[in-house]
Write a protein that holds these residues in place. Sequence first.
Motif, PDB file in Angstrom:
ATOM      1  N   TYR A 265      22.525   2.725  12.523  1.00  0.00           N
ATOM      2  CA  TYR A 265      21.294   2.045  12.132  1.00  0.00           C
ATOM      3  C   TYR A 265      20.547   2.988  11.193  1.00  0.00           C
ATOM      4  N   PHE A 266      19.477   2.512  10.590  1.00  0.00           N
ATOM      5  CA  PHE A 266      18.648   3.390   9.767  1.00  0.00           C
ATOM      6  C   PHE A 266      17.206   3.251  10.217  1.00  0.00           C
ATOM      7  N   LYS A 267      16.403   4.266   9.913  1.00  0.00           N
ATOM      8  CA  LYS A 267      14.981   4.216  10.199  1.00  0.00           C
ATOM      9  C   LYS A 267      14.212   4.542   8.920  1.00  0.00           C
ATOM     10  N   VAL A 268      13.019   3.960   8.799  1.00  0.00           N
ATOM     11  CA  VAL A 268      12.236   4.109   7.579  1.00  0.00           C
ATOM     12  C   VAL A 268      10.757   4.150   7.932  1.00  0.00           C
ATOM     13  N   ARG A 269       9.984   4.908   7.171  1.00  0.00           N
ATOM     14  CA  ARG A 269       8.533   4.937   7.339  1.00  0.00           C
ATOM     15  C   ARG A 269       7.876   4.996   5.963  1.00  0.00           C
ATOM     16  N   ALA A 270       6.682   4.447   5.868  1.00  0.00           N
ATOM     17  CA  ALA A 270       5.971   4.367   4.589  1.00  0.00           C
ATOM     18  C   ALA A 270       4.897   5.443   4.499  1.00  0.00           C
ATOM     19  N   PHE A 271       4.617   5.894   3.269  1.00  0.00           N
ATOM     20  CA  PHE A 271       3.548   6.839   2.981  1.00  0.00           C
ATOM     21  C   PHE A 271       2.687   6.264   1.865  1.00  0.00           C
ATOM     22  N   ASP A 272       1.362   6.413   1.998  1.00  0.00           N
ATOM     23  CA  ASP A 272       0.478   5.933   0.938  1.00  0.00           C
ATOM     24  C   ASP A 272       0.157   7.066  -0.031  1.00  0.00           C
ATOM     25  N   SER A 273      -0.742   6.796  -0.981  1.00  0.00           N
ATOM     26  CA  SER A 273      -1.043   7.763  -2.037  1.00  0.00           C
ATOM     27  C   SER A 273      -1.746   9.012  -1.539  1.00  0.00           C
ATOM     28  N   ARG A 274      -2.357   8.951  -0.353  1.00  0.00           N
ATOM     29  CA  ARG A 274      -3.032  10.129   0.208  1.00  0.00           C
ATOM     30  C   ARG A 274      -2.173  10.851   1.245  1.00  0.00           C
ATOM     31  N   GLY A 275      -0.916  10.401   1.411  1.00  0.00           N
ATOM     32  CA  GLY A 275      -0.017  11.048   2.359  1.00  0.00           C
ATOM     33  C   GLY A 275      -0.107  10.518   3.772  1.00  0.00           C
ATOM     34  N   ASN A 276      -0.914   9.481   4.003  1.00  0.00           N
ATOM     35  CA  ASN A 276      -0.942   8.857   5.327  1.00  0.00           C
ATOM     36  C   ASN A 276       0.403   8.184   5.577  1.00  0.00           C
ATOM     37  N   ALA A 277       0.873   8.259   6.819  1.00  0.00           N
ATOM     38  CA  ALA A 277       2.214   7.755   7.136  1.00  0.00           C
ATOM     39  C   ALA A 277       2.174   6.719   8.237  1.00  0.00           C
TER      40      ALA A 277
ATOM     41  N   VAL B  40       0.820  -1.214   0.000  1.00  0.00           N
ATOM     42  CA  VAL B  40       0.000   0.000   0.000  1.00  0.00           C
ATOM     43  C   VAL B  40       0.854   1.263   0.000  1.00  0.00           C
ATOM     44  N   ALA B  41       2.165   1.111   0.031  1.00  0.00           N
ATOM     45  CA  ALA B  41       3.049   2.272   0.122  1.00  0.00           C
ATOM     46  C   ALA B  41       3.312   2.863  -1.256  1.00  0.00           C
ATOM     47  N   LYS B  42       3.188   4.188  -1.343  1.00  0.00           N
ATOM     48  CA  LYS B  42       3.567   4.889  -2.569  1.00  0.00           C
ATOM     49  C   LYS B  42       5.054   5.205  -2.550  1.00  0.00           C
ATOM     50  N   ASN B  43       5.572   5.601  -1.381  1.00  0.00           N
ATOM     51  CA  ASN B  43       6.995   5.851  -1.236  1.00  0.00           C
ATOM     52  C   ASN B  43       7.409   5.681   0.219  1.00  0.00           C
ATOM     53  N   TYR B  44       8.703   5.821   0.458  1.00  0.00           N
ATOM     54  CA  TYR B  44       9.264   5.651   1.800  1.00  0.00           C
ATOM     55  C   TYR B  44      10.210   6.804   2.089  1.00  0.00           C
TER      56      TYR B  44
ATOM     57  N   ILE C   1      21.560  11.567  10.821  1.00  0.00           N
ATOM     58  CA  ILE C   1      22.722  12.092  10.109  1.00  0.00           C
ATOM     59  C   ILE C   1      22.292  12.497   8.706  1.00  0.00           C
ATOM     60  N   GLY C   2      22.549  13.739   8.328  1.00  0.00           N
ATOM     61  CA  GLY C   2      22.247  14.171   6.974  1.00  0.00           C
ATOM     62  C   GLY C   2      20.759  14.282   6.702  1.00  0.00           C
ATOM     63  N   SER C   3      20.412  14.121   5.456  1.00  0.00           N
ATOM     64  CA  SER C   3      19.048  14.351   4.995  1.00  0.00           C
ATOM     65  C   SER C   3      18.144  13.148   5.236  1.00  0.00           C
ATOM     66  N   VAL C   4      16.823  13.423   5.157  1.00  0.00           N
ATOM     67  CA  VAL C   4      15.824  12.365   5.072  1.00  0.00           C
ATOM     68  C   VAL C   4      15.539  12.164   3.587  1.00  0.00           C
ATOM     69  N   TYR C   5      15.723  10.950   3.108  1.00  0.00           N
ATOM     70  CA  TYR C   5      15.595  10.670   1.679  1.00  0.00           C
ATOM     71  C   TYR C   5      14.242  10.034   1.381  1.00  0.00           C
ATOM     72  N   THR C   6      13.647  10.429   0.261  1.00  0.00           N
ATOM     73  CA  THR C   6      12.376   9.851  -0.197  1.00  0.00           C
ATOM     74  C   THR C   6      12.645   8.958  -1.395  1.00  0.00           C
ATOM     75  N   VAL C   7      12.223   7.704  -1.296  1.00  0.00           N
ATOM     76  CA  VAL C   7      12.462   6.734  -2.371  1.00  0.00           C
ATOM     77  C   VAL C   7      11.191   5.933  -2.621  1.00  0.00           C
ATOM     78  N   SER C   8      11.082   5.376  -3.817  1.00  0.00           N
ATOM     79  CA  SER C   8       9.938   4.521  -4.145  1.00  0.00           C
ATOM     80  C   SER C   8      10.318   3.048  -4.150  1.00  0.00           C
TER      81      SER C   8
END
Length: 338
Positions: free
Chosen positions: A210-222, A165-169, A186-193
């Motif tokens: 370590y790294f952290k990641v979160r998903a976003f759907d097509s309506r911007g819900n996170a 259901v994720a449009k991007n991360y 550290i550094g920027s937050v990157y947006t990837v598909s």
Amino acid sequence: MKKRRKFAVLAGTLCMAAGMCFGAYADDDDDEREPVGHITLNIQSDIQAGDWGGDVEVTLEEGECSVDSVEIVNEGDYWAGGDKPKVEIWLSADSDYYFKKTGKSAFTFTGDEVKYVSSSAKNDREELCLTIRLEELDEDDMDLDVEGLSWDETNGIANWDDLNVAKNYKVRLCRDDRGSSVEEGIGSVYTVSVTSYDFSEKFPGPGSYYFKVRAFDSRGNAGEWQESSSFYVSEEKIKEWKGHWMQDARGWWYVNRDGSYTADNWQEIDGQWYFFDPEGYMVTGWVDWNGKQYYCGSSGAMLVSAVTPDGFYVGADGSRTVDAGNAGSGYVTAEEAE
């Protein structure tokens, strides 16, 4: 000409007579049929945010008619939080009945909360098309949490499982100091598909990361930020993965590990942004970029939330905004920034 005019009047008279007869027959036909009374429908839906498809069950509780069909007319790839499913319901009048009354007042709805949209009688009022809208879907019902976070320790690449259901991360590298109150990102937050990100050139020095990641759907819900396990990056690995600075009589440039270099653009190196001219040399001083002005200090790093040597203020994104005298407190000088 007179004949034609007379014929037209006569034809009009005949049409009027026929219309009157038809109207009389239509009235007689309605007199032979009973109007469908007030209609009560029970609506039950199992659609939830994050689902594909779903069913809406409509049951007649009152009214001289029957439910012919139920169709969800705005169904997409999946339901997101904030969506409002739209449902089209077709009703058929019982034998010797017709739909005389339409409009919101003709209906009562029980079960799930719904909103009346429209209704219209069809096919000599023997059928009725009713459109309703279900309640807005709750984004809290969605599962947008990413799983399977892992490191490719050989190449410094972050990986995670695909969430359909994720449009991007959004993904960010973090220093493993999770017991500290200091921001560890550290550094920027990157947006990837895609479901990976190459951090090999982003590590500023030896240490645990370590790294952290979160998903976003097509309506911007996170979803919530999810964290990976950490691993130690040695000095040898950093030298293997990262590019390096080079200098000649003209100035400095940065060679990436594949031998390429950035020209006429920005590049983030060790968590700071640098601008390189069309020939690839690092720039210091003011940089005009996409209608804004940025300042790169003597080290080449772009200043942020600072006062430039010539007395201008640059904000958190590095762009020039107001004079230093109007900047307020909490901003550093160019020397402090570097």
